[in-house]
Design an enzyme around this catalytic site. Sequence first.
Site, PDB file in Angstrom:
ATOM      1  N   GLY A 390       0.787  -1.215   0.000  1.00 35.86           N
ATOM      2  CA  GLY A 390       0.000   0.000   0.000  1.00 35.86           C
ATOM      3  C   GLY A 390       0.828   1.277   0.000  1.00 35.86           C
ATOM      4  O   GLY A 390       1.955   1.326  -0.507  1.00 35.86           O
ATOM      5  N   SER A 391       0.258   2.313   0.612  1.00 37.88           N
ATOM      6  CA  SER A 391       0.762   3.680   0.467  1.00 37.88           C
ATOM      7  C   SER A 391       2.131   3.936   1.070  1.00 37.88           C
ATOM      8  O   SER A 391       2.678   5.029   0.898  1.00 37.88           O
ATOM      9  CB  SER A 391      -0.244   4.651   1.085  1.00 37.88           C
ATOM     10  OG  SER A 391      -1.499   4.553   0.443  1.00 37.88           O
ATOM     11  N   ALA A 392       2.689   2.979   1.773  1.00 37.51           N
ATOM     12  CA  ALA A 392       4.032   3.179   2.329  1.00 37.51           C
ATOM     13  C   ALA A 392       5.055   3.498   1.243  1.00 37.51           C
ATOM     14  O   ALA A 392       6.082   4.132   1.516  1.00 37.51           O
ATOM     15  CB  ALA A 392       4.465   1.930   3.104  1.00 37.51           C
ATOM     16  N   LYS A 394       4.694   5.488  -1.284  1.00 38.60           N
ATOM     17  CA  LYS A 394       4.424   6.747  -1.985  1.00 38.60           C
ATOM     18  C   LYS A 394       5.612   7.707  -1.981  1.00 38.60           C
ATOM     19  O   LYS A 394       5.712   8.578  -2.859  1.00 38.60           O
ATOM     20  CB  LYS A 394       3.176   7.408  -1.402  1.00 38.60           C
ATOM     21  CG  LYS A 394       1.885   6.698  -1.814  1.00 38.60           C
ATOM     22  CD  LYS A 394       0.642   7.323  -1.194  1.00 38.60           C
ATOM     23  CE  LYS A 394      -0.617   6.611  -1.676  1.00 38.60           C
ATOM     24  NZ  LYS A 394      -1.854   7.112  -1.025  1.00 38.60           N
TER      25      LYS A 394
END
Length: 720
Positions: A390-392, A394
């Site tokens: 996931g967003s880790a 980004k």
Amino acid sequence: MSLNTKPKKKKKYVSFRFNMIFLIVFGLFSLLIIRLGVVQIVYGDDYKREIQRTVDVTVNNPVPRGKMYDRNGKIIVDNTPLNAITYTKKQNADPQEMLKTAEKLSKLINMNVSNPYDADYLKKTVHDRDQRDFWLVKYPQKAQALVTKSELKKLDSKQIYNLQLKRIKEKDLSSLDLNTVAIFRQMNGGYALTPQIIKNQNVTAQEYAVVSENLTSLPGVDTTTDWTRAYAFGDTLKTILGTVSSSQQGIPKEELDKYLAQGYSRNDRIGTSYIEQEYEDVLQGDKAKLKSVTDKSGNVVSTQTVSEGQRGNDLVLTIDMDLQQQVENIIQNELTKLKQNPGSRLADRAFVVLMDPHTGDILTMSGKQIVNGKMQDFALGNITTSYNVGSAVKGATILTGYATGAIKPGSVQVDEPLNIKGTPLIKSWKTFGAIDDERALQVSSNVYMWKTVIAMAGGHYAPGQPLDLNFKTFDTMRQSFAQFGLGALTGIDLPNEMAGFKGAEKSPGKLMYLGIGQYDTYTPMQLAQYVSTIANGGYRVQPHIVKEIREPSNDNKQLGSIVETIQPKILDKINAQDSWIQRVHQGFKMVMQVGDGTAVKYFGTADYDPAGKTGTAQAFYDGPLRKQFGKNDPEVMNLSMVAFAPESNPEIAMAVLVPWAYEGATGPSPNEEIGRQVLDAYFNLKKQRQQAGQLNPSSVNSVQNADPTQGTQQTAPQGQ
């Protein structure tokens, strides 16, 4: 007159024949005497040496392996002495003599070493082939009757033996004493003149004593001391520390040629997994060398020590066991709590890696897994399992956007629902309107990342219209992510590391989801390397779990001299300006410390200046219970977090991953619960050690005297 002349001629003829025989016999005896003289005088010394001939044989005896310590000098893996019963096979050993010894020894020791006791242990461990080999030795005449005379003439010895083995009937084996068979197998498995372990597990005091008393009637048998690996912290890190083969197992078949070429013996114990395997050449040690002198019959006449040998060198690991244990307790408590949530039936594991971002030292490598209701060590999963995180990721997406020119530092984009033709409406967890890059990280805007990816791929978003993207951007993004360590081997000094999985399908949607961590999979160790790269200013440092190699110590108070210190190794430098990295630093800081940052709830009160990024990935369950769902894998949420602290001068980097945390759109946040407690534990332990005066920043010299928060003096260059 004529009657008297005939006898005279006959007498004269007989006398002549007798004289001829005498001369012949005399000549033969003379030749024999001369020959004996030549033998005694000329070749006498040679014959004497042949009769008294001895053979010098040098035998290598194994020694205990090196030990493992944590970075503070605490013993992790040690060697524990064991009572052992051994057998040394002489050269040209007589199988019948060995059989008699095995039968005598069988009356004195029990080869059932199961713990807890298993009455069927010998049935399970004494194989059919062991019994057939034993039967052929015990009943040689019956064995001979198993083959015909014609078969004996046309087959070689190996073929005959295999034929005999095949023709032994099951009922013939039923009468064998498996205890004796087990002993004989061990006796027959070793090299000549090399002690072979018969029994070293659960040798009772009575067994040891009675065998010692009867050694004179047990040729080749001896009582001695052996060793086994002992783990001071139980199962902590057990999967990473690795395993060692037993003397019964010896060298695995697939590794046999490799190790024999290096001077090993078949029954040598070797490291078969992870640290024990990776550092086999360090831990194995120098074997003791004995020179045995044997006579013509193979009996040992004398034995002389050539060299005492030395146990293997010791390893000082980068791990801080005090911190490791605290982190494991945190994971265990939070995973237990998570399982109480009705939507978390599939959650069964969690991981944490703590790494010095400048040196690559792994301070903590923790993993727990629930198997059949029992919590087990799964530190290994940090490098052997991968997940959508996931967003880790980004931070890597933003920096890739800078590098490709898709965005610039400070670029503003509108966070709005995206209406792409032919697809459902997609949006961030909340609509944020016009935001810049730092704000996008702070609130974890999916739309900002999607628009950045679209720009990287040469596309243009227009509501209700399709997207035309250049799929070469898959390679561009993956190559850029690999500079951080995402989707690439980290290079950690452990075998069997995985690189994760790359999605095979190429579509606009898959490319966009790659940018928010919901397509390719990454390991927890890759997350730690990635966030360390951001923390230290853009240098991808190789993680390592061994800090030093040291000579064996003479006591348990002082470690041996340093043989080698593992220096930091920079694998890559990301394509980024320092100012770009600083913007990501600021965005990560805002995540944890400013306003509505996604992790402020958990880290807003922390006094150690944390910076990081949370991640939630919508994924499909692919765990051990997958078969029961058939083709309908449940949708789950993987929760992650990457962080470093202090943001102004990072000394620690962290990765947290909780796969399959819950089903449904919302649920608990064990990643943040674990992350806050872990960083608290690190900084609290640091304070305690500072107050206690344990401030040695370099290598370990004595037990518990080094500061685990400090790396080696050679560190990755600073990018800030």
